[in-house]
Design a protein around this motif. Structure first.
Motif, PDB file in Angstrom:
ATOM      1  N   TRP A  57     -86.016  23.155 -17.356  1.00 38.57           N
ATOM      2  CA  TRP A  57     -84.767  23.156 -18.118  1.00 38.57           C
ATOM      3  C   TRP A  57     -84.734  21.895 -18.975  1.00 38.57           C
ATOM      4  N   ASP A  78     -81.897  20.041 -21.821  1.00 38.31           N
ATOM      5  CA  ASP A  78     -80.651  20.153 -22.586  1.00 38.31           C
ATOM      6  C   ASP A  78     -80.331  18.847 -23.297  1.00 38.31           C
ATOM      7  N   THR A  98     -72.569  20.086 -23.771  1.00 33.32           N
ATOM      8  CA  THR A  98     -74.013  20.134 -23.546  1.00 33.32           C
ATOM      9  C   THR A  98     -74.576  21.482 -23.991  1.00 33.32           C
ATOM     10  N   TYR A  99     -75.750  21.454 -24.614  1.00 29.72           N
ATOM     11  CA  TYR A  99     -76.387  22.678 -25.088  1.00 29.72           C
ATOM     12  C   TYR A  99     -77.888  22.608 -24.793  1.00 29.72           C
ATOM     13  N   PHE A 100     -78.557  23.756 -24.858  1.00 29.58           N
ATOM     14  CA  PHE A 100     -79.987  23.812 -24.617  1.00 29.58           C
ATOM     15  C   PHE A 100     -80.749  23.197 -25.788  1.00 29.58           C
ATOM     16  N   ASP A 115     -86.306  24.443 -25.137  1.00 33.61           N
ATOM     17  CA  ASP A 115     -86.010  24.755 -23.742  1.00 33.61           C
ATOM     18  C   ASP A 115     -86.586  26.134 -23.434  1.00 33.61           C
TER      19      ASP A 115
END
Length: 743
Positions: free
Chosen positions: A593, A595, A606-608, A612
């Motif tokens: 993962w 982010d 928060t975002y990828f 990712d």
């Protein structure tokens, strides 16, 4: 008076060809006590053991096991030579000169023998180092049209590529199609996903060390590869018994061969208006100037040019990018326990984009230049191996030079040059804490300054613990603190080299990271080994540049345009390898993962990260059918990249408006690719080789889009809108043929 109960034994393991063997397993047995060691990158090991009758057992894949016994009464230096494994089949003796293509070093680091990986399929039939690394755990598949590395959730600029210790800032040819380095000139590659060695710094993520051949050539030799798109040649030239050269060169003739064929079947003039070419060269000079002094000089140069002409738009575009490095190094041996190396280097990377449309001319260029000095001193203190040294580098950068002419009545330009100085001292010690528990403890102290208000002093500890349970199982844990002062700003989602480097200055803070990792290595049998591990990395002061190639107006500055944020990455890594026999290869899987969190993006949520990729699976197989034929296959599967897609559309004054729910809220299709290769050998001995290579890239012609275009279709009554995705695919099935030779 008491007799000494322990002493130090220092050993070196070589092959019968006088090459140092790295990653060799060494077992020492004395007075029913067992000690375990693994040789380092120069084939050495060091152990402090009990006095008495000692039995040393040495095991290296592809070589015969060897054991020696002697009375150990004092500090001892020993050199052991291993013979290659020999197999007998139907009264025919076949000498197996294969070494393990990949060797696991301490802490999960990997060493690659490129000669033994020549069967891994590539587009041109020559080993591609970047593509090879992408087949190992922790390295994300970058997809098509991209030659960058993405390691353990980091950005492409977080990885250091060192050509014999010299940093290389330009890292790929156009769209990542061609291998960037001439692998005939490079003997070994060492890959450290965590940059755990305190000798190396300045990057948050991995260090890839390219090691040219440093063996003085005994006789004239020539080897190379001739393909339909590019060719390469490497020549070994002995000057005398104590000095010699290795000179390599490559060139593509894609415009001369492929473009005319495409034009002949095309009714438009589009193809003839696009030209691309590259060439590069390597030179290594080696001289044993005295018994204890070895001088080497390494040179690397590369140049690429892309030209596009569109008559319909009255557009002319020219893009050039190049690298140049030179580094003389003097290695002095004072004693078997003490040696020192000193090198100075110059490294330059530059790119230049010029666009002309009608009467308007637009140009943007950048460069980074390094003038540096590296010192490393290796010695032994109370039976503990130590490496210390100091480093200095002066950075001279031009992140962006923008020039626009004839757009308005007044011509405008923007230029910014940054000068920075960086000094570091480092120390790495390798003590044995308790029985079977070894450590690598490192500390790097960096001082960086640029201008009057940008000075930083940072302490970067590195800790690696390695527990050898027995000759089959070992475990490790590590912690690394990293700071990065020069940052790569990416402006394109595909491999178009308009990216630029910027130094920490004028309020732009250095990036930093903390990484923890644990893992284990297992020797399941003589030919099969495996590794399993996990990592967690937190990153601060990451940089994003959301304006494409360039953002230009009279008031803009890079400080205002760059956005700072933070991120984290974590995951599990697994690798299973078969190292010897007719069938060799490995299976690699990463579950991870990654982010990001930037206040200016995604409403601060928060975002990828773009790369990712939840799953990365690679299977590599190489099969030697007989002395004439061998085969290679790679199967790749990975989750798709992230991108931002509108979640709804509506009309304002009959104009469609997009509405977004989140940043990087969508995902590209899964990436699937199968590559095949076949080698037919007309001749194959230790000194001579002649072989045809047939390779197929993306054998099953699977569409792997590099980006998605959203097309809007409005119904005639304008009551509804339909959005269709158009997937842009660059590579489909790509067959190639080449002739590899060595004389």
């Amino acid at each position: 008076m008491f007799a000494q109960s322990k002493a130090t034994i220092i050993g070196n393991i070589k092959s019968s060809e006088n090459e140092n063997l790295i990653g060799t397993s060494v077992t020492l047995e004395v007075n029913n006590q067992h000690y375990y060691a693994i040789t380092d990158s120069i084939g050495n090991f060091l152990e402090n053991i009990t006095l008495g009758k000692v039995k040393i057992s040495v095991n290296q894949l592809g070589f015969l096991n060897k054991s020696i016994t002697f009375d150990f009464v004092k500090d001892t230096l020993i050199s052991i030579v291993l013979e290659k494994d020999i197999s007998q089949l139907k009264e025919v003796v076949i000498e197996n000169d294969k070494k393990s293509g990949i060797t696991t070093l301490s802490g999960g680091k990997l060493s690659f023998n490129l000669k033994e990986l020549s069967s891994v399929p590539t587009v041109l039939g020559t080993t591609d180092i970047i593509k090879l690394l992408q087949l190992t755990p922790g390295v994300q598949n970058s997809g098509d049209a991209n030659g960058y590395l993405y390691v353990r959730g980091g950005d492409p600029g977080h990885n250091a590529i060192l050509y014999d210790g010299t940093p290389i800032y330009g890292m790929s040819h156009l769209l990542g199609i061609f291998p960037f380095y001439n692998t005939d000139h490079i003997k070994e590659v060492e890959f450290d996903k965590s940059s755990s060695n305190s000798k190396y710094g300045g990057r948050l993520s991995s260090t890839t060390l390219l090691i040219p051949n440093k063996k003085i050539p005994a006789e004239f030799g020539i080897q190379g590869n001739i393909g339909i798109l590019a060719s390469q040649l490497t020549v070994a030239i002995p000057v005398n018994q104590k000095s010699g050269f290795y000179i390599s060169g490559r060139k593509t003739y894609i415009d001369e061969i492929v473009a005319p064929l495409l034009r002949s079947g095309s009714k438009s003039n589009d193809v003839q208006d696009m030209k691309y070419g590259f060439s590069d060269g390597n030179m290594t000079f080696i001289s044993q100037i005295s018994k204890n002094n070895l001088l080497s000089v390494d040179v690397f140069i590369s140049g690429d040019e892309l030209k596009i002409k569109d008559s319909n738009l009255a557009l002319r575009t020219n893009l050039k990018w190049s690298n140049f490095t030179i580094a003389p190094t003097l290695t002095t041996t004072f004693s078997p326990k003490t040696n020192m190396s000193n090198s100075v280097y110059f490294s330059e990377y530059s790119n230049n984009l010029n666009m002309e449309q009608a009467t308007v001319e637009f140009g943007v260029s950048s460069y980074v230049k390094d003038f540096g000095f590296n010192n490393a001193f290796r010695y032994v203190v109370k039976n503990v191996a130590v490496e210390s040294g100091l480093q200095y580098v002066h950075h001279n950068l031009q992140p962006q030079k923008v020039n626009i002419e004839n757009l308005t009545d007044n011509n405008t330009s923007q230029n910014n040059i940054i000068n920075a100085d960086e000094a570091a001292v480092f120390t790495t010690i390798k003590p044995k804490l308790i029985e079977r528990l070894n450590a690598e403890l490192g500390l790097r102290i960096n001082y960086y300054t640029s201008g009057s208000n940008s000075s930083y002093l940072h302490f970067q500890p590195r800790v690696l613990l390695n527990y050898i349970a027995n000759d089959k199982y070992s475990f490790y844990g590590s912690y690394n603190k990293q700071y990065q002062y020069l940052s790569l700003i990416t402006t394109s989602s595909v491999g178009i080299p308009t990216d630029f480097w910027i130094a920490s200055s004028d309020g732009i803070k250095p990036q930093s990271s903390d990484e923890f990792s644990i893992g284990s290595n297992q020797n399941i049998s003589k030919n099969i080994s495996s590794s399993l591990g996990g990592f967690y990395r937190s990153m601060k002061d990451l940089l994003e540049y959301p304006y494409g190639i360039t953002q230009f107006n009279e008031t803009t500055t890079l400080k205002n345009d760059l956005i700072s944020g933070k991120g984290k990455a974590y995951g599990l890594e697994m690798m299973l390898r078969k190292n010897n026999g007719k069938f060799t290869g490995w299976l690699s899987y990463t579950l991870s993962w990654s982010d990001r969190n930037f206040d200016e993006f995604n409403n601060g949520n928060t975002y990828f990260a773009k790369y990712d990729r939840r799953h990365n699976l690679s299977v590599v197989g190489m099969y030697d059918l007989n002395p004439k034929w061998n085969f290679g296959v790679t199967q790749i599967f990975s989750s798709g990249n992230r991108f931002t897609m509108p979640t709804s559309w509506y009309f304002i004054n009959n104009n469609p408006v997009k509405e977004y729910s989140g940043y990087n809220n969508a995902q590209m299709p899964n990436y699937i690719r199968t590559d095949l290769s076949v080698n037919y050998f007309f001749l194959k001995t230790n000194k001579k080789e002649s072989a045809l290579n047939f390779s197929i890239y993306n054998t099953f012609n699977i569409d792997n889009p590099i980006y998605v275009v959203l097309n809007i279709q409005v119904n005639e009554d304008k009551n509804s809108v339909v959005v269709k995705q158009e997937k842009k695919v660059l590579y489909r099935i790509l067959p190639s043929i080449s002739w590899r030779f060595k004389f």
